[in-house]
Motif scaffolding. Structure first.
Motif, PDB file in Angstrom:
ATOM      1  N   GLY A 234       6.105   4.358   2.505  1.00 53.91           N
ATOM      2  CA  GLY A 234       5.824   5.440   3.442  1.00 53.91           C
ATOM      3  C   GLY A 234       4.507   6.122   3.170  1.00 53.91           C
ATOM      4  N   TYR A 235       4.180   6.337   1.899  1.00 56.78           N
ATOM      5  CA  TYR A 235       2.914   7.000   1.549  1.00 56.78           C
ATOM      6  C   TYR A 235       1.726   6.139   1.969  1.00 56.78           C
ATOM      7  CZ  TYR A 235      -0.318   9.920  -1.073  1.00 56.78           C
ATOM      8  OH  TYR A 235      -1.349  10.758  -1.405  1.00 56.78           O
ATOM      9  N   GLU A 236       1.845   4.845   1.747  1.00 57.11           N
ATOM     10  CA  GLU A 236       0.736   3.959   2.141  1.00 57.11           C
ATOM     11  C   GLU A 236       0.595   3.884   3.654  1.00 57.11           C
ATOM     12  OE1 GLU A 236      -1.515   2.870  -0.129  1.00 57.11           O
ATOM     13  OE2 GLU A 236      -0.252   4.198  -1.325  1.00 57.11           O
ATOM     14  N   LYS A 237       1.697   3.938   4.372  1.00 57.25           N
ATOM     15  CA  LYS A 237       1.606   3.971   5.835  1.00 57.25           C
ATOM     16  C   LYS A 237       0.811   5.200   6.287  1.00 57.25           C
ATOM     17  CE  LYS A 237       5.977   1.566   6.847  1.00 57.25           C
ATOM     18  NZ  LYS A 237       7.361   1.737   7.370  1.00 57.25           N
ATOM     19  N   LEU A 238       0.931   6.290   5.544  1.00 56.59           N
ATOM     20  CA  LEU A 238       0.250   7.529   5.927  1.00 56.59           C
ATOM     21  C   LEU A 238      -1.211   7.562   5.473  1.00 56.59           C
ATOM     22  CD1 LEU A 238       3.007  10.186   5.083  1.00 56.59           C
ATOM     23  CD2 LEU A 238       2.165   9.574   7.357  1.00 56.59           C
ATOM     24  N   TYR A 239      -1.499   7.032   4.262  1.00 54.63           N
ATOM     25  CA  TYR A 239      -2.788   7.344   3.645  1.00 54.63           C
ATOM     26  C   TYR A 239      -3.613   6.144   3.191  1.00 54.63           C
ATOM     27  CZ  TYR A 239      -0.746  11.993   3.634  1.00 54.63           C
ATOM     28  OH  TYR A 239      -0.174  13.176   4.023  1.00 54.63           O
ATOM     29  N   ASN A 240      -3.136   4.933   3.368  1.00 52.98           N
ATOM     30  CA  ASN A 240      -3.913   3.773   2.936  1.00 52.98           C
ATOM     31  C   ASN A 240      -5.023   3.500   3.956  1.00 52.98           C
ATOM     32  OD1 ASN A 240      -4.736   0.933   2.669  1.00 52.98           O
ATOM     33  ND2 ASN A 240      -3.086   0.794   1.158  1.00 52.98           N
ATOM     34  N   ALA A 241      -6.278   3.682   3.520  1.00 53.86           N
ATOM     35  CA  ALA A 241      -7.407   3.594   4.454  1.00 53.86           C
ATOM     36  C   ALA A 241      -7.561   2.197   5.047  1.00 53.86           C
ATOM     37  CB  ALA A 241      -8.693   4.008   3.745  1.00 53.86           C
ATOM     38  N   SER A 242      -7.354   1.164   4.259  1.00 53.64           N
ATOM     39  CA  SER A 242      -7.502  -0.196   4.776  1.00 53.64           C
ATOM     40  C   SER A 242      -6.364  -0.531   5.731  1.00 53.64           C
ATOM     41  CB  SER A 242      -7.545  -1.198   3.622  1.00 53.64           C
ATOM     42  OG  SER A 242      -8.719  -1.018   2.860  1.00 53.64           O
ATOM     43  N   LEU A 243      -5.169  -0.042   5.435  1.00 50.95           N
ATOM     44  CA  LEU A 243      -4.042  -0.233   6.359  1.00 50.95           C
ATOM     45  C   LEU A 243      -4.320   0.488   7.671  1.00 50.95           C
ATOM     46  CD1 LEU A 243      -1.283  -1.692   6.205  1.00 50.95           C
ATOM     47  CD2 LEU A 243      -0.271   0.490   5.518  1.00 50.95           C
ATOM     48  N   ALA A 244      -4.911   1.666   7.575  1.00 52.27           N
ATOM     49  CA  ALA A 244      -5.230   2.440   8.780  1.00 52.27           C
ATOM     50  C   ALA A 244      -6.269   1.724   9.631  1.00 52.27           C
ATOM     51  CB  ALA A 244      -5.724   3.824   8.384  1.00 52.27           C
ATOM     52  N   ALA A 245      -7.177   0.982   8.973  1.00 48.97           N
ATOM     53  CA  ALA A 245      -8.205   0.263   9.734  1.00 48.97           C
ATOM     54  C   ALA A 245      -7.586  -0.755  10.679  1.00 48.97           C
ATOM     55  CB  ALA A 245      -9.176  -0.425   8.775  1.00 48.97           C
ATOM     56  N   ALA A 246      -6.401  -1.237  10.353  1.00 44.53           N
ATOM     57  CA  ALA A 246      -5.734  -2.209  11.226  1.00 44.53           C
ATOM     58  C   ALA A 246      -5.270  -1.573  12.525  1.00 44.53           C
ATOM     59  CB  ALA A 246      -4.554  -2.836  10.488  1.00 44.53           C
TER      60      ALA A 246
END
Length: 487
Positions: free
Chosen positions: A218-230
């Protein structure tokens, strides 16, 4: 279930012990090659390491999987994905080891703990992650996922290493697109799951890894910058994930080869012999040995050292410096090192495949050698004020050994860029001949090692022991990508 995380701060690498206390069995995920410390740690917990699992064929260290199988008969769980693209664990195929090759969705057990392999390609074709369910405690849903180099804290595993480090051409964009299509498998996991990555801050297997050792889905869904780039779409993700990745260390290609084809068995750790002052002099001039000076005092090294010595201070950069600048791993190494750090250095070196650690001498022995009349060398140390004064001289060239992404953000006008992690590769094409080289980085740490390397090759070198940020505040700088060849 018992869970332990083991961290190597120099490789920024995590291995994981997952143990079933009800049966006394344990699984080790992604171990380093010197396995004795894992065995001792497991025994202290009342566990036996019965199995070893690999998330992928690593690029930055030698795996301990074969060592466990050969010495302890440990069961191996290895990926059976990626073989069509040339990335199978060839060393385990047709071997006598007890090995199970896993494909997406395959499940195995350690005691009463269920582990499921999930194919998560992109960083590498064969990459799998492991979802863990502690059924011994009555759980019916996962507690966590060992993500290897798929998802880190704040970042994703870089998809360009096979091209940038392993010599495969034209594959990084396809790998980035493959990584994009692996992301839904992570997003579909429940937010509460713990995420156990294989690397943290300092690793070059990504570009912005966090220093926190674990995270949650859940934290990575919110704050992972590379994941957000997708979220911006596949093409935008590909551009973002490939941009600004640091140049990988020279030794990465060798790690990929050996982890795929067979890591040499290690057995006991090498035991380098302590040298006298006379023997140190003989080693320094025998034409076969390479002296690596590990003193932390950079100025002390540049002021006086053995001719031809490399400089790799005994700090977090030690593996990176040696792995970047010593291309032939069979070269007999002689360390100048404090006695209490010898074992630490040996472990650091065998983890990246330098097993020929012939001897060592302490800094006191080095000083005794010089006092007895032994030959010494030095490298002139200068500041950025000197660079500003000298940089326009026709016989001078400024060499910036920072990463290309740092260089692109601002550099001394006219400087050439040659990241110290690839310096042996760049010498022929980027380092000007017949000029005095003013070698700098951001702070003087990387340029000290690079200066010693270039001086060893015969270049006239001045080492810039100064801070680039201070220079940039008071002098003009240029921006832009580096040239791939010198003028």
């Amino acid at each position: 279930m018992l869970f332990r995380q083991y961290f190597d701060p120099k490789l920024a690498q995590y291995a994981y012990l997952v143990g079933c206390q009800q049966t006394g069995e344990a699984l080790l995920i992604d171990p380093l090659r010197d396995i004795d410390r894992y065995v001792e740690a497991a025994e202290a917990e009342g566990l036996t390491i019965a199995a070893v699992a690999e998330t992928h064929i690593h690029a930055d260290f030698l795996s301990g999987a074969r060592e466990f199988a050969d010495r302890y008969g440990a069961k191996l769980y290895l990926s059976d994905e990626g073989a069509d693209e040339g990335w199978a664990s060839n060393w385990a195929k047709d071997s006598d080891y007890d090995v199970t090759f896993l494909r997406d969705g395959d499940t195995f057990w350690i005691g009463k703990i269920e582990i499921t392999a999930v194919h998560t390609p992109g960083h590498t074709p064969e990459h799998v992650s492991y979802v863990v369910v502690d059924k011994g405690s009555g759980a019916t849903t996962p507690i966590g996922i060992a993500t290897g180099d798929f998802v880190f804290v704040g970042d994703l595993g870089r998809p360009d290493l096979l091209e940038q480090a392993a010599g495969m051409h034209g594959v990084q964009e396809d790998a980035a697109r493959t990584l994009f299509h692996s992301l839904p498998a992570f997003r579909e996991l429940q937010d509460y799951l713990q995420v156990w990555p294989a690397h943290g801050a300092g690793s070059t297997c990504g570009k912005a890894l966090g220093a926190v050792p674990t995270t949650t889905v859940g934290y990575e869904k919110l704050y992972n910058a590379s994941l957000a780039a997708a979220d911006e779409g596949e093409d935008a993700f590909v551009d973002a994930i490939l941009a600004g990745q640091p140049e990988p260390q020279m030794y990465f290609a060798r790690m990929k080869r050996d982890n795929r084809d067979g890591v040499p068995l290690l057995g006991a750790l090498p035991q380098p012999r302590k040298l006298t002052a006379r023997e140190l002099g003989e080693r320094a001039t025998d034409g076969a040995s390479l002296v690596i000076d590990t003193r932390l005092d950079r100025s002390g090294f540049t002021a006086k050292h053995l001719p031809g010595a490399l400089y790799a201070p005994m700090n977090k950069s030690f593996n990176t410096v040696v792995g970047s600048l010593v291309v032939d791993e069979t070269t007999p190494l002689v360390l100048v090192i404090e006695e209490q750090h010898v074992e630490e250095a040996v472990r650091d070196l065998v983890r990246i495949g330098y097993d020929t650690i012939a001897a060592y001498a302490t800094p006191d022995t080095l000083e005794a050698y010089f006092e007895s009349g032994g030959e010494a060398a030095s490298i002139e140390e200068i500041t950025f004020d000197d660079v500003a004064r000298l940089r326009d001289d026709a016989d001078t060239a400024v060499v910036d050994v920072r990463f290309a992404s740092e260089f692109a953000g601002g550099h001394v006008p006219g400087a050439v860029n040659a990241s110290y992690t690839r310096l042996p590769d760049y010498v022929a094409t980027r380092i000007p001949e017949g000029k005095t080289l003013l070698v700098h980085c951001a702070s003087g740490a990387r340029s000290a090692a690079a200066s010693a390397f270039l001086a060893r090759l015969g270049y006239d070198v001045k080492y810039v022991s100064d801070t680039f940020a201070d220079y940039a505040e008071t002098h003009d700088v240029e921006a832009g990508r580096p040239a791939l060849t010198h003028a």
